[in-house]
Scaffold this motif. Structure first.
Motif, PDB file in Angstrom:
ATOM      1  N   TYR A 118       0.797  -1.220   0.000  1.00 14.68           N
ATOM      2  CA  TYR A 118       0.000   0.000   0.000  1.00 14.68           C
ATOM      3  C   TYR A 118       0.835   1.278   0.000  1.00 14.68           C
ATOM      4  O   TYR A 118       0.389   2.314  -0.486  1.00 14.68           O
ATOM      5  CB  TYR A 118      -0.935   0.016   1.210  1.00 14.68           C
ATOM      6  CG  TYR A 118      -1.993  -1.059   1.184  1.00 14.68           C
ATOM      7  CD1 TYR A 118      -3.001  -1.045   0.236  1.00 14.68           C
ATOM      8  CD2 TYR A 118      -1.975  -2.096   2.112  1.00 14.68           C
ATOM      9  CE1 TYR A 118      -3.971  -2.033   0.207  1.00 14.68           C
ATOM     10  CE2 TYR A 118      -2.947  -3.089   2.102  1.00 14.68           C
ATOM     11  CZ  TYR A 118      -3.934  -3.058   1.147  1.00 14.68           C
ATOM     12  OH  TYR A 118      -4.891  -4.039   1.128  1.00 14.68           O
ATOM     13  N   SER A 121       0.573   5.500   4.704  1.00 15.77           N
ATOM     14  CA  SER A 121      -0.766   6.050   4.918  1.00 15.77           C
ATOM     15  C   SER A 121      -1.041   6.135   6.409  1.00 15.77           C
ATOM     16  O   SER A 121      -0.787   5.179   7.145  1.00 15.77           O
ATOM     17  CB  SER A 121      -1.834   5.192   4.249  1.00 15.77           C
ATOM     18  OG  SER A 121      -3.122   5.703   4.536  1.00 15.77           O
ATOM     19  N   ILE A 125      -6.402   1.400   6.036  1.00 19.18           N
ATOM     20  CA  ILE A 125      -6.285   0.970   4.645  1.00 19.18           C
ATOM     21  C   ILE A 125      -7.130  -0.269   4.401  1.00 19.18           C
ATOM     22  O   ILE A 125      -6.935  -1.311   5.038  1.00 19.18           O
ATOM     23  CB  ILE A 125      -4.816   0.668   4.295  1.00 19.18           C
ATOM     24  CG1 ILE A 125      -3.975   1.935   4.354  1.00 19.18           C
ATOM     25  CG2 ILE A 125      -4.703   0.008   2.933  1.00 19.18           C
ATOM     26  CD1 ILE A 125      -4.247   2.903   3.244  1.00 19.18           C
ATOM     27  N   ALA A 129      -7.891   0.073  -1.503  1.00 17.87           N
ATOM     28  CA  ALA A 129      -7.157   1.346  -1.474  1.00 17.87           C
ATOM     29  C   ALA A 129      -6.106   1.378  -2.580  1.00 17.87           C
ATOM     30  O   ALA A 129      -5.710   0.337  -3.118  1.00 17.87           O
ATOM     31  CB  ALA A 129      -6.496   1.530  -0.109  1.00 17.87           C
ATOM     32  N   ASP A 130      -5.653   2.580  -2.931  1.00 19.03           N
ATOM     33  CA  ASP A 130      -4.602   2.718  -3.932  1.00 19.03           C
ATOM     34  C   ASP A 130      -3.353   1.973  -3.479  1.00 19.03           C
ATOM     35  O   ASP A 130      -3.010   1.954  -2.295  1.00 19.03           O
ATOM     36  CB  ASP A 130      -4.249   4.194  -4.142  1.00 19.03           C
ATOM     37  CG  ASP A 130      -5.351   4.955  -4.868  1.00 19.03           C
ATOM     38  OD1 ASP A 130      -6.200   4.295  -5.500  1.00 19.03           O
ATOM     39  OD2 ASP A 130      -5.360   6.193  -4.786  1.00 19.03           O
TER      40      ASP A 130
END
Length: 310
Positions: A118, A121, A125, A129-130
């Motif tokens: 990921y 962040s 998450i 998620a991106d």
């Protein structure tokens, strides 16, 4: 059901093999690079380094589900040489996918990495998620996930992907430089101090290896014709400084800590949302963090004492 475990000699793999070996309705085939399996009580081990592809195809022709846990690197080890990831992780993985697809394996359970897939962040998450992997390790792990989808579309080979958070517990090999909690415990026992890369504010989710093993085994009863992706994480997210403070209260040993320069390969913050997994498997309870850390401490202390007596 015939189950294969690739990476059976590894940290998670050995716990999973021990757990599944107690189930009388399963047939296990274990695989690893080492010539022998460390747990002599579990039979049917194959050294992949000594088998040709045709021999592997014959073995996997009767296997229903494969756990793929093999990994030869960590984020720090391939930071300066990304080609290692392709050579030692991606290429062998693609070779095995070809073998699985041609042998009739129904599903692959792949152990991926939540902390590297990921990217940084500070928010919770979820699986959709991106993806922003910045280390070679995370980039290749995400590539392996995408290749699983390719083989599903091309060959009908289904998968369960478990993006696992930071695992700790009995039997982890810290020589690779992986496993903050185990490394801390070993250093506390040996030298009474621990080294922290950065200022200790890095946020991580920590999960006990026996909980990981129990959750992975749930794939045995999942639909083999359906593919899915799960965040495999506990409820316990702490900064490194918070881990140290808990250890100071919990462990019966005094220790100091030293702050070192941060490593570029480390993720500054990652907090994993496990709500999808928990909704699919209601009633699952995690081992309490302090209890898991103390069990790990007692195990490591005993092992170090035995090693020093030899």
């Amino acid at each position: 059901m015939h189950i294969g475990i690739i990476g059976a000699n590894g940290f998670i793999g050995s716990h999973l093999a021990e757990s599944l070996s107690s189930k009388s309705d399963l047939q296990l085939s274990l695989f690893g690079r080492q010539p022998v399996f460390e747990n002599k009580t579990i039979p049917n081990y194959f050294s992949t380094s000594s088998l040709a592809n045709e021999q592997l195809k014959e073995i996997f022709s009767s296997v229903d589900l494969v756990y793929y846990l093999a990994s030869s690197s960590i984020p720090a080890s391939s930071w300066s040489n990304p080609g290692i990831e392709i050579e030692t992780n991606l290429s062998p993985f693609l070779n095995f996918l070809e073998i699985f697809a041609s042998s009739g394996v129904k599903k692959v359970v792949f152990i991926s990495s939540a902390g590297t897939i990921y990217g940084p962040s500070a928010n919770k998450i979820k699986e959709d998620a991106d993806k922003r992997p910045f280390s070679p390790h995370g980039i290749i792990k995400f590539s392996m996930e995408n290749f699983l989808e390719y083989y599903r579309r091309k060959c009908g080979l289904n998968y369960d992907i478990f993006r696992v958070s930071n695992v700790f517990g009995e039997g982890q090999n810290t020589a690779k430089g992986l496993g903050l909690i185990n490394i801390f415990i070993e250093d506390i026992i040996r030298q009474g101090s621990v080294n922290v890369f950065g200022d200790g504010s890095n946020l991580r989710n920590y999960i006990y290896v026996k909980d990981v093993s129990r959750l992975l085994s749930l794939s045995l009863n999942a639909d083999k014709s359906v593919s899915n992706i799960w965040n495999l994480a506990s409820m316990d997210s702490f900064t490194i400084n918070q881990v140290i403070e808990r250890m100071k209260v919990l462990l019966p040993v005094d220790f100091t800590f030293n702050y070192l320069h941060a490593r570029s390969s480390d993720n500054t913050a990652i907090d994993i949302d496990n709500s999808k997994l928990m909704s699919a498997f209601p009633g699952f309870t995690f081992t309490e963090f302090d209890q898991a850390v103390l069990s790990t401490f007692l195990h490591i202390k005993q092992q170090l004492s035995l090693n020093s007596a030899k």
